[in-house]
Design a protein around this motif. Structure first.
Motif, short mmCIF file in Angstrom:
data_model
loop_
_atom_site.label_atom_id
_atom_site.label_comp_id
_atom_site.label_asym_id
_atom_site.label_seq_id
_atom_site.Cartn_x
_atom_site.Cartn_y
_atom_site.Cartn_z
N GLU A 1 0.83 -1.20 0.00
CA GLU A 1 0.00 0.00 0.00
C GLU A 1 0.87 1.25 0.00
O GLU A 1 0.60 2.22 -0.72
N SER A 2 1.90 1.24 0.81
CA SER A 2 2.81 2.39 0.87
C SER A 2 3.54 2.58 -0.45
O SER A 2 3.67 3.71 -0.95
N ALA A 3 4.01 1.47 -1.04
CA ALA A 3 4.73 1.56 -2.31
C ALA A 3 3.82 2.04 -3.44
O ALA A 3 4.25 2.79 -4.33
N LYS A 4 2.55 1.63 -3.39
CA LYS A 4 1.60 2.05 -4.42
C LYS A 4 1.37 3.55 -4.36
O LYS A 4 1.35 4.24 -5.40
N LEU A 5 1.18 4.07 -3.16
CA LEU A 5 0.99 5.52 -3.00
C LEU A 5 2.25 6.29 -3.39
O LEU A 5 2.18 7.35 -4.03
N SER A 6 3.41 5.73 -3.00
CA SER A 6 4.68 6.39 -3.35
C SER A 6 4.88 6.44 -4.85
O SER A 6 5.38 7.43 -5.39
N LEU A 7 4.45 5.38 -5.54
CA LEU A 7 4.59 5.35 -6.99
C LEU A 7 3.69 6.40 -7.65
O LEU A 7 4.11 7.10 -8.58
N GLU A 8 2.46 6.51 -7.15
CA GLU A 8 1.55 7.53 -7.70
C GLU A 8 2.14 8.93 -7.54
O GLU A 8 2.10 9.76 -8.46
N TYR A 9 2.67 9.18 -6.34
CA TYR A 9 3.29 10.49 -6.09
C TYR A 9 4.52 10.69 -6.97
O TYR A 9 4.69 11.77 -7.58
N ALA A 10 5.38 9.67 -7.05
CA ALA A 10 6.64 9.80 -7.79
C ALA A 10 6.39 10.02 -9.28
O ALA A 10 7.08 10.84 -9.92
N GLU A 11 5.40 9.34 -9.84
CA GLU A 11 5.12 9.51 -11.27
C GLU A 11 4.54 10.89 -11.56
O GLU A 11 4.88 11.52 -12.57
N GLU A 12 3.67 11.36 -10.66
CA GLU A 12 3.12 12.71 -10.83
C GLU A 12 4.24 13.76 -10.69
O GLU A 12 4.31 14.72 -11.47
N GLU B 1 18.05 18.49 -10.59
CA GLU B 1 16.67 18.25 -10.17
C GLU B 1 16.00 17.20 -11.05
O GLU B 1 15.24 16.35 -10.57
N MET B 2 16.29 17.22 -12.36
CA MET B 2 15.71 16.23 -13.27
C MET B 2 16.27 14.84 -12.98
O MET B 2 15.54 13.85 -12.98
N LEU B 3 17.55 14.79 -12.75
CA LEU B 3 18.17 13.50 -12.43
C LEU B 3 17.65 12.94 -11.11
O LEU B 3 17.43 11.72 -10.97
N ASP B 4 17.45 13.80 -10.14
CA ASP B 4 16.87 13.37 -8.86
C ASP B 4 15.45 12.83 -9.06
O ASP B 4 15.07 11.83 -8.43
N ALA B 5 14.68 13.48 -9.92
CA ALA B 5 13.32 13.01 -10.19
C ALA B 5 13.35 11.64 -10.87
O ALA B 5 12.51 10.77 -10.58
N ASP B 6 14.33 11.42 -11.75
CA ASP B 6 14.48 10.11 -12.39
C ASP B 6 14.76 9.02 -11.36
O ASP B 6 14.20 7.92 -11.42
N VAL B 7 15.64 9.34 -10.43
CA VAL B 7 16.00 8.37 -9.39
C VAL B 7 14.78 8.04 -8.53
O VAL B 7 14.51 6.87 -8.21
N ILE B 8 14.03 9.10 -8.18
CA ILE B 8 12.86 8.90 -7.30
C ILE B 8 11.82 8.02 -7.98
O ILE B 8 11.30 7.06 -7.38
N VAL B 9 11.48 8.28 -9.24
CA VAL B 9 10.44 7.51 -9.90
C VAL B 9 10.91 6.08 -10.19
O VAL B 9 10.13 5.12 -10.11
N ASN B 10 12.19 5.92 -10.51
CA ASN B 10 12.70 4.58 -10.77
C ASN B 10 12.68 3.73 -9.50
O ASN B 10 12.29 2.55 -9.51
N ASN B 11 13.10 4.34 -8.38
CA ASN B 11 13.06 3.60 -7.10
C ASN B 11 11.63 3.26 -6.71
O ASN B 11 11.36 2.18 -6.18
N ALA B 12 10.70 4.17 -6.97
CA ALA B 12 9.29 3.92 -6.62
C ALA B 12 8.72 2.78 -7.45
O ALA B 12 7.98 1.93 -6.94
N ARG B 13 9.05 2.75 -8.72
CA ARG B 13 8.57 1.65 -9.58
C ARG B 13 9.15 0.32 -9.13
O ARG B 13 8.45 -0.70 -9.08
N THR B 14 10.43 0.34 -8.79
CA THR B 14 11.08 -0.89 -8.34
C THR B 14 10.48 -1.39 -7.04
O THR B 14 10.19 -2.59 -6.88
N GLN B 15 10.26 -0.46 -6.09
CA GLN B 15 9.66 -0.84 -4.81
C GLN B 15 8.25 -1.37 -4.98
O GLN B 15 7.83 -2.31 -4.30
#
Length: 442
Positions: free
Chosen positions: A366-377, A395-409
């Motif tokens: 549940e936490s990972a699902k919400l994190s993914l929704e936030y990270a993709e937005e 900032e763009m590279l940081d956003a890439d890292v965040i969304v990739n980690n969220a998808r993986t999680q």
């Protein structure tokens, strides 16, 4: 020529669409049918069945029919006129029935019966173990495949960002360091993609080798919707409900867990072995009957004689050996009892641990699902700003890292649930999802 090529391509497309992806249930049926460990346990089960039949036959009377022909050289004088014996023909029937041998035959039959039950339980245990191993290998293939897709998506995104960065670098709106940062990120993501591809191939080869099927076999994906019915049951589990379902699962497990069942049978076997050793101090009673016929060559017909014998014996010496064996078997009973108690406690702990692991995995999902929704937005917003030259490279590279980690999680959390479910089902000794659903819903 063009029409022929188009026809061939059309046929290839049809054949490709007809390739059947193997489902998890199909894989289970295949591994149970072909696995060599299952076949070994099946033969052990058959051996135990024959051992029990032999033990039962040992309780029945035994009979032997025997015959002899004696030729005398020289002839034997039997002491009467014209009684020179050249040969002797004889045959007989012997029947033996052990009436009482200290209870050893009955107890032996009981021990063989318990051994057969143990073999049946071991067969089921091996089946559950193999199914659990298969599930984990199957989940690993699907997980690494999805992670490979995420890595590929991330690499493609990094290439697109690198192209934008190149244009901005060439027109002077991006520094050399920032451009190199994008190129480095793209190279790292390419390496990560290669690593994920290797992980997928290795996991797939591992599964296909386990199933003894071609390595190019495809496997059917498992969707989240397939398990949402019972996942939703545990999403908002409070302590009272958790205690209730833990108690229900523990009660079910105490009756169905194979380790507990084998421990209980081990205690019974040790008790029967102890009783068998106590039987060494008891008398044995045996009933036998023999009927014989014999005739010398100078006689006209066979003579016969029957004997009925009832015999009894009492062990007197040595006593110390029987006493030592009895005390040893008494200790074996205590040992089996202690081991059963330890097994029951460890299984109860395993039930609690597996259930908590399942609940934790669901909450993590549940936490990972919400994190993914936030990270993709968050990534979408950053990506739009970056394309419009309103966002820095870091900032763009940081956003890439965040969304990739969220998808993986998110992907990992799904398969963590499935692995936790598989572990819990192995503990409760069940291969049916319906059984687990029933226990979790009550």
């Amino acid at each position: 020529m063009n029409k022929s090529i188009l026809s061939i391509l059309f046929i290839l497309i049809i054949l490709t669409s007809m390739i059947h992806a193997m489902s998890l249930n199909e894989a289970k049926e295949l591994v149970i049918k072909n696995n060599s460990e299952m076949k070994t346990e099946e033969q052990n089960l058959k051996m135990a069945q024959w051992d029990l039949k032999n033990a039962r036959f040992d309780m029945l009377p035994t009979a032997k029919l025997q015959g002899n022909y004696n030729l005398y050289q020289p002839e034997i004088n039997m002491g009467a006129p014209n009684s020179q014996a050249k040969n002797l023909q004889s045959f007989g029937l012997a029947v033996n029935f052990p009436l009482f041998v200290g209870g050893k035959l009955y107890l032996g039959q009981k021990m063989k019966s318990d051994a057969l039950k143990m073999s049946e339980i071991s067969f089921k245990t091996k089946k559950l173990e193999i199914l659990s191993t298969l599930e984990n290998k199957f989940f690993k293939v699907l997980e690494t495949k999805e992670l490979m897709s995420i890595a590929e998506m991330d690499y493609q995104s990094s290439q697109a960002n690198e192209e934008i960065a190149k244009i901005r670098y060439e027109n002077g709106s991006l520094s050399s360091a920032d451009y190199l940062n994008f190129r480095t990120a793209s190279a790292n993501k390419k390496l990560r993609l290669l690593q994920s591809q290797n992980a997928y191939l290795l996991s797939k080869n591992d599964l296909t080798n386990y199933l003894s099927i071609p390595s190019d076999t495809d496997f059917e994906a498992i969707t989240e919707d397939m398990y949402m019915e019972w996942i939703s049951t545990l999403q908002n589990t409070d302590l009272n409900h958790l205690d209730k379902i833990t108690q229900q699962i523990s009660e079910y497990t105490s009756e169905h867990n194979t380790a507990i069942q084998i421990s209980k049978l081990s205690v019974k076997t040790a008790e029967n072995a102890h009783l068998m050793n106590l039987g060494n101090f008891l008398p044995t009673v045996n009933l036998s009957y023999t009927q014989g016929w014999q005739k010398y060559d100078f006689q006209d017909k066979f003579g016969d004689q029957g004997t009925l014998v009832l015999s009894a014996s009492i062990p007197i010496f040595p006593v110390i050996d029987d006493y030592s064996a009895t005390e040893k078997s008494r200790s074996a009973v205590r040992k089996a009892t202690y081991q059963m108690d330890t097994t029951e406690k460890s299984i109860r702990l395993a039930v609690q641990s597996s259930l908590l692991s399942l609940i934790t995995s669901i909450q993590s999902y549940e936490s990972a699902k919400l994190s993914l929704e936030y990270a993709e937005e968050f990534w979408q917003q950053k990506n739009v700003r970056f394309k419009n030259n309103l966002l820095s490279a870091n900032e763009m590279l940081d956003a890439d890292v965040i969304v990739n980690n969220a998808r993986t999680q998110h992907i990992s959390s799904i398969y963590n649930i499935l692995r936790a479910k598989s572990a819990l089902m192995q503990v409760i000794n069940s291969d049916s999802d319906e059984t687990l659903k029933t226990l979790l819903k009550n």
